[in-house]
Design an enzyme around this catalytic site. Structure first.
Site, short mmCIF file in Angstrom:
data_model
loop_
_atom_site.label_atom_id
_atom_site.label_comp_id
_atom_site.label_asym_id
_atom_site.label_seq_id
_atom_site.Cartn_x
_atom_site.Cartn_y
_atom_site.Cartn_z
N GLY A 215 0.80 -1.20 0.00
CA GLY A 215 0.00 0.00 0.00
C GLY A 215 0.84 1.26 0.00
O GLY A 215 2.06 1.23 -0.20
N GLY A 217 2.45 4.63 1.83
CA GLY A 217 2.92 5.06 3.14
C GLY A 217 4.41 4.88 3.30
O GLY A 217 5.07 4.18 2.51
N ILE A 219 6.16 3.30 5.64
CA ILE A 219 6.65 1.96 5.98
C ILE A 219 6.60 1.02 4.77
O ILE A 219 7.60 0.35 4.48
CB ILE A 219 5.87 1.39 7.18
CG1 ILE A 219 6.13 2.25 8.43
CG2 ILE A 219 6.29 -0.06 7.44
CD1 ILE A 219 5.30 1.86 9.63
N GLU A 238 -3.77 -3.77 -4.58
CA GLU A 238 -4.86 -2.86 -4.89
C GLU A 238 -4.33 -1.56 -5.50
O GLU A 238 -4.92 -1.00 -6.42
CB GLU A 238 -5.72 -2.56 -3.66
CG GLU A 238 -4.98 -1.92 -2.50
CD GLU A 238 -5.86 -1.76 -1.28
OE1 GLU A 238 -6.89 -2.46 -1.18
OE2 GLU A 238 -5.54 -0.94 -0.41
N GLY A 336 -8.64 -1.93 2.03
CA GLY A 336 -8.36 -3.31 1.67
C GLY A 336 -7.56 -4.07 2.71
O GLY A 336 -7.11 -5.19 2.43
N LYS A 361 2.87 10.74 18.95
CA LYS A 361 2.97 12.01 19.68
C LYS A 361 4.32 12.17 20.38
O LYS A 361 4.40 12.36 21.59
CB LYS A 361 1.82 12.14 20.69
CG LYS A 361 0.44 12.20 20.05
CD LYS A 361 -0.66 12.41 21.08
CE LYS A 361 -2.03 12.51 20.41
NZ LYS A 361 -3.11 12.69 21.41
#
Length: 431
Positions: A215, A217, A219, A238, A336, A361
Site C-alpha cells: 500500500g 505510506g 513503511i 490494490e 483493503g 505524539k
C-alpha cells in the site's frame, strides 16, 4: 451512427455535462486521482442548484467546493474511506460514511445496497473501437457504470489506456468533457529511521518468488526500498505506485512465479507520479481490474508466498487492529486491509504484516495498548492478524494464546512503555 459521431454528439461543456445529474441522485466517483477534477469543479460551482445529491468515493485527493457544510443539503459527500479533504466533515458530522470492505463495494452496488444513479470518472481517450479506460480508478467504478442511469466521463490524454476489465464503450456514456490538465502527482512519503527499521524486519522475511501487495505510506515504501536485490517477485495489489515501479526498474519483479495470472501484475487503482502513469499506458505486463477481483481473498490467496503489508494506528493485547479511527473520530476507513490480511493467510507460504511505529505524539503514547481506545473501530480482527511489526521487532500471533500474544506484543513495544504494559496485562489477568 459511427463511434466518432457518437463521441461528438456526447461531448459538451462541463456545466452542461453535470446537468445529467438529478436531485436525489447518488453519484459514484472513483478512487484517488481517478476522480474527475473538471466535472467535480463544475458540480461545485452549481451545487446550490441541486438538492439531496450525494457524491460517494474512496480516498478523495482534492478539496472541492461541494465539500461544504453550508451546502450539504444540496450536495453531500458520502465517504467510503476518508481522505484529508473529507476527514473534518466526517468528524463534525456533515459528511456521511458507509462502513465497508473495499473488495465488497462492487457487490454492494450491484445488489443495490449502495445506489449508483450516476458516475463521474476520469478516462483515457477513446480507442478506435470506441472504448475508454478508467485505469486510474477501476475499483468499484465498473460495477457502478453497469448500474448507472448517467455515465459522465472526463476524457484526458494524460490518463493511461490500460489492459484488464476497465473499459467503457462510448454507447454506455451519457456525456463527456475533455481536459488536458496533468494528472495529479502524489509523491513518495518521507522515510525516517523508524520506518526504515520496520521495513528491514519485513524485508528480511520476504523470499525470492513472493507476490506482493504493497500500500501507500512510509513503511511500505521502506520495505520496497529494501527489496531491490530480491528475485522473481510478483505484484497482486490494490494500488500501483512508484514504489512498485522502483522494484520493476531494479529487475526484482518479473511476475513469472505467480500462480494466479503469471506474467501479469494486477492492481485496481494508481497513485503516483507522471512517470508511473506513462509506464501504465498500453503496457502488456499490467492489468487494471475491479476491486472485487484484485482484493478478493480467495483469488489473491491463490498466489503462493503472497506478502501483504498494511499499517495500523494501534494494536491491543489480543491483536485487534484499530487502523481507521482515533477513538470515535474517523480518520480513514477499512479499505483493503482486512481483504489482504485474509488473502495472505490463505496463501500457501503467505505472510500478512501489520506495521506501525511503537509510539505516537513524540514518544508520549504507546501504539501497543492493553485494549483499543474506547470507540475505536476494529479494522482487522484478532482472528485474522498474524505478524505485527514495530521498529523493535516482530510479533507472530496466529495460533498463539492470549497470554502468548500479550507477551509477544509487549516485547516489540517501546522499552519505555513495557513496564506499564506488563502491569496492565497482569491487572487484566492475561499474564
Amino acid at each position: 451512427m459511427s463511434i466518432e459521431e457518437l463521441y461528438r454528439q456526447k461531448r459538451m461543456h462541463p456545466d452542461e455535462a453535470v446537468r445529467q445529474l438529478r436531485d436525489g441522485d447518488f453519484v459514484i466517483v472513483p478512487t484517488g486521482v481517478g476522480e474527475p477534477p473538471t466535472l467535480l469543479t463544475a458540480l461545485s460551482h452549481q451545487r446550490r442548484e441541486f438538492h439531496d445529491v450525494k457524491v460517494s468515493q474512496i480516498l478523495p485527493v482534492r478539496t472541492y467546493g461541494y465539500i461544504d457544510p453550508d451546502t450539504a443539503e444540496n450536495v453531500r459527500h458520502v465517504a467510503l474511506f476518508f481522505g484529508s479533504p473529507t476527514r473534518r466533515g466526517g468528524q463534525e458530522g456533515w459528511t456521511d460514511y458507509i462502513p465497508n470492505y473495499f473488495s465488497e463495494i462492487p457487490g454492494l452496488i450491484s445488489r443495490g445496497h449502495v445506489p449508483a444513479d450516476a458516475v463521474l470518472a476520469m478516462a483515457s481517450p477513446m480507442d478506435k473501437h470506441g472504448y475508454f479506460a478508467v485505469s486510474l480508478g477501476t475499483d468499484y467504478t465498473m460495477a457502478a457504470i453497469a448500474k448507472a442511469r448517467a455515465v459522465v466521463l472526463e476524457v484526458n490524454p494524460n490518463v493511461p489506456f490500460t489492459f484488464g476489465a476497465c473499459h467503457v464503450h462510448i454507447s454506455q456514456v451519457a456525456a463527456l468533457v475533455e481536459s488536458m490538465d496533468p494528472i495529479l502527482e502524489v509523491s513518495l512519503p518521507k522515510i525516517g529511521p523508524v520506518q526504515e527499521a520496520i521495513g528491514g524486519y519485513v524485508a528480511a522475511m520476504i523470499e525470492d518468488g513472493s507476490t506482493l501487495q504493497i500500500g501507500y505510506g512510509g513503511i511500505p515504501d521502506a520495505v520496497v526500498m529494501q527489496l531491490t536485490h530480491k528475485h522473481e517477485l510478483g505484484i497482486h495489489t490494490e494500488m500501483v505506485g512508484d514504489g512498485i515501479l522502483t522494484l520493476i526498474e531494479s529487475g526484482a519483479v518479473t511476475n513469472r512465479r505467480k500462480n494466479y495470472l503469471p506474467g501479469k501484475m494486477v492492481a485496481t487503482f494508481a497513485l503516483g507520479s507522471r512517470k508511473l502513469y506513462e509506464f501504465m499506458d498500453r503496457n502488456p505486463v499490467l492489468e487494471m481490474h475491479p476491486v472485487n477481483y484484485t482484493n478478493d481473498p480467495y483469488l489473491a490467496g491463490q498466489n503462493d508466498k503472497l506478502i501483504t503489508i498494511n499499517a495500523s494506528m494501534e494494536v491491543d493485547f489480543l491483536g485487534q487492529c484499530g487502523s481507521e479511527s482515533l477513538g470515535t473520530l474517523p480518520v480513514s476507513g477499512t479499505g483493503g486491509q482486512a481483504d489482504f490480511v485474509r488473502a495472505g493467510n490463505r496463501s500457501r507460504g503467505g505472510k500478512s504484516f501489520i506495521v506501525l511505529p511503537s509510539t505516537a505524539k513524540n514518544n508520549t503514547v504507546s501504539r501497543i495498548v492493553p485494549t483499543l481506545t474506547p470507540g475505536c473501530a476494529v479494522t482487522t480482527s484478532k482472528n485474522d492478524v498474524n505478524y505485527v511489526v514495530t521498529e523493535y521487532g516482530v510479533a507472530q500471533l496466529r495460533g498463539k494464546s492470549a497470554k502468548q500474544r500479550a507477551r509477544e506484543l509487549i516485547a516489540i513495544a517501546h522499552p519505555d512503555f513495557r513496564p506499564e504494559l506488563t502491569e496492565a496485562a497482569r491487572r487484566l489477568r492475561i499474564i
